[in-house]
Design a protein around this motif. Structure first.
Motif, PDB file in Angstrom:
ATOM      1  N   LEU A  12       0.242 -12.910  -2.279  1.00 28.11           N
ATOM      2  CA  LEU A  12      -0.097 -12.325  -3.521  1.00 28.11           C
ATOM      3  C   LEU A  12       1.422 -12.282  -3.461  1.00 28.11           C
ATOM      4  O   LEU A  12       2.655 -12.317  -2.765  1.00 28.11           O
ATOM      5  N   GLU A  13       1.864 -12.768  -4.529  1.00 27.35           N
ATOM      6  CA  GLU A  13       3.132 -13.101  -4.931  1.00 27.35           C
ATOM      7  C   GLU A  13       4.036 -13.626  -4.508  1.00 27.35           C
ATOM      8  O   GLU A  13       4.380 -13.222  -3.470  1.00 27.35           O
ATOM      9  N   LEU A  92     -10.278  -6.578   6.688  1.00 28.14           N
ATOM     10  CA  LEU A  92      -9.038  -5.182   6.146  1.00 28.14           C
ATOM     11  C   LEU A  92      -7.818  -6.128   6.565  1.00 28.14           C
ATOM     12  O   LEU A  92      -7.447  -6.283   7.321  1.00 28.14           O
ATOM     13  N   LYS A  93      -7.317  -5.803   5.368  1.00 31.41           N
ATOM     14  CA  LYS A  93      -6.334  -6.325   4.805  1.00 31.41           C
ATOM     15  C   LYS A  93      -4.479  -5.504   5.606  1.00 31.41           C
ATOM     16  O   LYS A  93      -5.287  -4.124   5.461  1.00 31.41           O
ATOM     17  N   ARG A  94      -4.568  -6.102   5.535  1.00 29.73           N
ATOM     18  CA  ARG A  94      -3.292  -5.164   6.557  1.00 29.73           C
ATOM     19  C   ARG A  94      -3.406  -3.706   7.506  1.00 29.73           C
ATOM     20  O   ARG A  94      -2.720  -2.962   6.908  1.00 29.73           O
ATOM     21  N   ALA A 132       2.287   1.469   2.694  1.00 30.95           N
ATOM     22  CA  ALA A 132       2.387   1.047   1.520  1.00 30.95           C
ATOM     23  C   ALA A 132       3.264  -0.033   0.725  1.00 30.95           C
ATOM     24  O   ALA A 132       3.366  -0.105  -0.038  1.00 30.95           O
ATOM     25  N   ARG A 133       4.108  -0.437   1.347  1.00 30.90           N
ATOM     26  CA  ARG A 133       5.132  -1.535   1.570  1.00 30.90           C
ATOM     27  C   ARG A 133       6.433  -0.899   0.255  1.00 30.90           C
ATOM     28  O   ARG A 133       6.611  -0.999  -0.857  1.00 30.90           O
ATOM     29  N   VAL A 134       6.406   0.524   0.035  1.00 29.84           N
ATOM     30  CA  VAL A 134       7.640   1.405  -0.861  1.00 29.84           C
ATOM     31  C   VAL A 134       8.653   1.554  -0.266  1.00 29.84           C
ATOM     32  O   VAL A 134       9.028   2.640   0.850  1.00 29.84           O
TER      33      VAL A 134
ATOM     34  N   ILE B 220      -3.441   0.837   0.185  1.00 29.36           N
ATOM     35  CA  ILE B 220      -2.182  -0.036   1.389  1.00 29.36           C
ATOM     36  C   ILE B 220      -2.881  -1.257   1.232  1.00 29.36           C
ATOM     37  O   ILE B 220      -1.906  -2.584   1.062  1.00 29.36           O
ATOM     38  N   GLU B 221      -4.562  -1.482   0.898  1.00 27.71           N
ATOM     39  CA  GLU B 221      -4.644  -3.049   1.539  1.00 27.71           C
ATOM     40  C   GLU B 221      -4.086  -3.990   0.725  1.00 27.71           C
ATOM     41  O   GLU B 221      -4.104  -5.147   0.872  1.00 27.71           O
ATOM     42  N   SER B 223      -1.485  -3.479  -1.914  1.00 27.44           N
ATOM     43  CA  SER B 223       0.237  -3.084  -1.892  1.00 27.44           C
ATOM     44  C   SER B 223       0.640  -4.450  -1.630  1.00 27.44           C
ATOM     45  O   SER B 223       0.641  -4.916  -0.796  1.00 27.44           O
ATOM     46  N   ARG B 224       1.411  -4.515  -2.526  1.00 29.54           N
ATOM     47  CA  ARG B 224       2.635  -5.687  -2.767  1.00 29.54           C
ATOM     48  C   ARG B 224       4.299  -4.957  -2.326  1.00 29.54           C
ATOM     49  O   ARG B 224       3.963  -4.072  -2.595  1.00 29.54           O
ATOM     50  N   GLY B 386       1.699   0.406  -3.716  1.00 30.57           N
ATOM     51  CA  GLY B 386       2.130   1.519  -2.778  1.00 30.57           C
ATOM     52  C   GLY B 386       3.123   2.124  -2.918  1.00 30.57           C
ATOM     53  O   GLY B 386       1.836   3.477  -2.799  1.00 30.57           O
ATOM     54  N   THR B 390       1.088   6.161  -2.659  1.00 34.35           N
ATOM     55  CA  THR B 390       2.372   7.044  -1.527  1.00 34.35           C
ATOM     56  C   THR B 390       1.996   8.866  -2.204  1.00 34.35           C
ATOM     57  O   THR B 390       1.420   9.869  -2.235  1.00 34.35           O
ATOM     58  N   LYS B 425     -16.488   0.660   3.555  1.00 30.94           N
ATOM     59  CA  LYS B 425     -16.206  -1.327   4.028  1.00 30.94           C
ATOM     60  C   LYS B 425     -17.851  -1.784   4.811  1.00 30.94           C
ATOM     61  O   LYS B 425     -17.578  -2.940   4.827  1.00 30.94           O
TER      62      LYS B 425
END
Lengths: 164, 495
Positions: A12-13, A92-94, A132-134, B220-221, B223-224, B386, B390, B425
């Motif tokens: 992703l990017e 399951l990602k991440r 959450a990558r914030v 979240i899965e 999110s980049r 993300g 949140t 899932k």
């Protein structure tokens, strides 16, 4: 169960995403077994519900019938799940981030009772946001201000919610 | 009817209601424009904000969120080929190729105008049919209500994306959850393992967990890291003539959309697809569909928005939610102490009529917001997942706490949120569970009342013509998708 950090979904990017791949057969069976246990719990509980004499359908009839139906359908689904081809998987990602989020959510209710909402929410949001990558300071501040504004102004002042 | 409409009109002039209308439109647009946020999730998250509101503004806000989310879903579908709602996927068939051809302005204008026309036509239909449906339902007794509940529950086959067995597991689990607490007929305690469960599992925290919190994990899965803000090209506003030359398709899509929406379980995705198919079959340029034909955008969007109004007919008059979003709307009504069904039109006529007027007044406002704010809504699609995750997580926890002012509600939200994600899932969708939570009590209490009236004679439920017809409808609704799946499987085997 196999963990494949090297096996990545399309980036992703430009960021490779770690994934956890689990056999669908195993994952589905485990989840269905938990639901089966819930069904058994409800059935056992329904045996202790007394009913008024003379009623054909009493207070325990619905829970009893529904728990039996749940047990039957879940057992059937387990049989189907075990028959499924072994090469089908669930991704399951991440996974680390998802697990951190789950732990933070489970910890939230007891911690909010002990520490209070405003003391807890700042570190909680920063850690949750990190998962959450914030991670940019500006986004963290925006997140915090938004949530604190909603809590203080909307819930506490307008809706008069007594915050824990 | 005219009297009710007039009093609803004066209620709409109230500052709080007007504010709720505008806020609902903005929030709905935001929710719809963001891929990954569904209207049901947005509404579930926003219900706690309606606690302190009067019932009319609260319902006006929730309904406009529902409608505006559908309006806005076409924007990311056209601009980035990422539909904000499932129904907008059909819009992307032709909308995205139009954007690639440099006709994003025309595609967006057509989508917004078609949505507006579809909504207005459907609301007019709704006003004239809802009262008649409510009058018809006034004669219902326990047998009919039980059968109606069964029709609602049979929709699991249409609402669930997984297999039928998984849908049934979700349904039975949801129905079992509704048995927790005091039983509705005898007042006996069932599964009250802690005093907090005396009133049963609180509906709103469970709803927020299943629809909002479980989505947080998906976000979240997905999110980049830092998202680069791509420039959104300047949109050229087309001439009015080039929009209204498709008016016939708009009309056709609106009528089709409304009547498909009335059928519980059909939903806006089916309405869009059917309308698209009809427009394609009637067109002289069939081969251009899917390659950027404006008629495709018009057919999909007019039907999609009309079906939202259609879904409100069974919801308000019979208390049957035709979609996941409609089930959430029932949650919003019950939080306000209102019971959807025919008596709503007698005891609180201001509620349904205010909803009708809000949609009628809101539709042109939504269209205007879409036309003039397209650049802004296009940028909304770029908000990092993300950040959304949140905010949704923290507002979910806060909202569920506010539902009962107890930390127990947060536990419920967290349990349902994690369980919802895990079950998703493995193919168990939360929609059947929510449907069961909404209808469980109606089905059980009316079945038991009926059995008591008939001294345990089951034929009581099939002797009454309306109840018998409804039970047949439930059987058809339940088995039709199964037959479809079997047919598809046979066809695949033959190939």
């Amino acid at each position: 169960m196999s963990k494949n950090p090297s096996e990545a979904t399309p980036p992703l990017e430009g960021v490779a995403v770690k994934t956890l791949t689990v056999s669908r057969r195993i994952a589905e069976t485990v989840v269905l077994l938990i639901i089966l246990i819930v069904g058994l719990f409800f059935f056992a509980g329904s045996l202790n519900i007394g009913s008024r004499s003379g009623d054909v359908v009493g207070a325990s009839t619905f829970p009893k019938a529904l728990s039996l139906l749940l047990i039957f359908t879940t057992a059937l689904a387990i049989i189907y799940a075990l028959r499924a081809p072994p090469n089908v998987s669930i991704t399951l990602k991440r996974p680390r981030a998802v697990v951190i989020a789950i732990v933070l959510l489970i910890a939230f209710p007891p911690l909010v009772g002990m520490l209070g909402y405003y003391v807890l929410i700042v570190p909680w949001l920063i850690i949750f946001g990190w998962a959450a990558r914030v991670r940019s300071p500006m986004l963290i501040v925006i997140n915090l201000v938004t949530v604190l504004f909603v809590a203080r102004v909307v819930f506490q002042m307008i809706l008069r919610t007594p915050m824990p | 009817m005219l009297e009710n409409l007039t009093s609803a009109f004066f209620l709409m002039l109230n500052l709080n209601t007007a504010f709720a209308l505008v806020a609902g439109i903005f929030i709905g647009y935001f929710v719809g424009a963001l891929p990954g946020l569904s209207s049901s999730m947005g509404m579930a998250l926003l219900i706690p904000f309606t606690f302190g509101m009067e019932p009319v503004p609260a319902m006006v806000m929730l309904v406009t969120i529902y409608m505006a989310a559908d309006f806005a879903a076409a924007i990311p579908a056209i601009l980035v080929n990422a539909p904000g709602q499932p129904a907008a996927a059909v819009t992307a068939f032709d909308g995205f190729p139009m954007r690639e051809r440099g006709e994003a302005g025309l595609a967006l204008t057509l989508s917004v105008v078609s949505s507006g026309v579809g909504a207005v036509i459907a609301v007019i239909f709704l006003i004239f049919t809802a009262q008649a449906m409510a009058n018809w339902a006034l004669a219902f007794g326990p047998a009919e209500y039980f059968a109606l509940g069964v029709v609602g529950l049979s929709l699991i086959s249409a609402l669930s994306t997984g297999g039928m067995l998984h849908a049934l597991i979700g349904l039975f689990l949801g129905l079992l959850i509704t048995t927790v607490g005091i039983d509705p007929i005898e007042g006996k305690q069932r599964y009250v393992i802690t005093y907090s469960l005396i009133d049963g599992i609180p509906f709103l925290p469970a709803l927020i967990g299943l629809f909002a919190l479980s989505e947080v994990f998906v976000l979240i899965e997905e999110s980049r890291g830092a998202t680069k803000l791509h420039s959104v090209e300047r949109l050229v506003v087309p001439k009015i003539r080039s929009v209204f030359k498709h008016f016939r398709t708009m009309l056709q899509g609106s009528v089709l959309g409304y009547f498909i929406g009335v059928i519980p379980g059909a939903g806006s995705s089916i309405a869009s697809l059917v309308s698209y198919g009809v427009a394609r079959n009637l067109s002289k340029k069939k081969s251009s569909f899917g390659r950027g034909n404006p008629e495709g955008v018009v057919a999909s969007e007019s039907a999609n928005n009309a079906s939202v109004c259609g879904a409100l007919a069974p919801l308000l008059t019979l208390g049957i939610p035709g979609s996941a979003s409609a089930a959430v709307l029932i949650g919003g009504l019950t939080i306000q102490g209102l019971q959807p069904g025919p008596f709503l039109f007698i005891e609180n006529p201001e509620i349904p009529y205010s909803i009708f007027l809000a949609l009628l007044i809101g539709a042109p406002l939504m269209a205007a917001l879409g036309l003039f704010g397209a650049q802004l809504w296009a940028r909304v699609t770029l908000i990092p997942r993300g950040v959304v995750a949140t905010c949704v997580a923290s507002i979910s926890l806060l909202g569920s706490y506010a539902a009962t002012n107890s930390i127990f509600a947060i536990y419920i939200t967290v349990i349902f949120g994690i369980a919802g994600f895990v079950m998703r899932k493995v193919g168990i969708h939360p929609a059947p569970i929510v449907l069961a939570l909404v209808l469980g009590d109606l089905v059980e209490s009316n079945f038991r009342r009926g059995m008591r009236t008939s001294s345990g004679d089951l034929s009581y439920f099939v002797d009454k013509p309306i109840a018998a017809t409804l039970l047949i409808v439930a059987l058809v609704v339940l088995t039709l998708p199964l037959i479809g799946r079997l047919r598809r499987r046979n066809m695949q085997e033959e190939i």
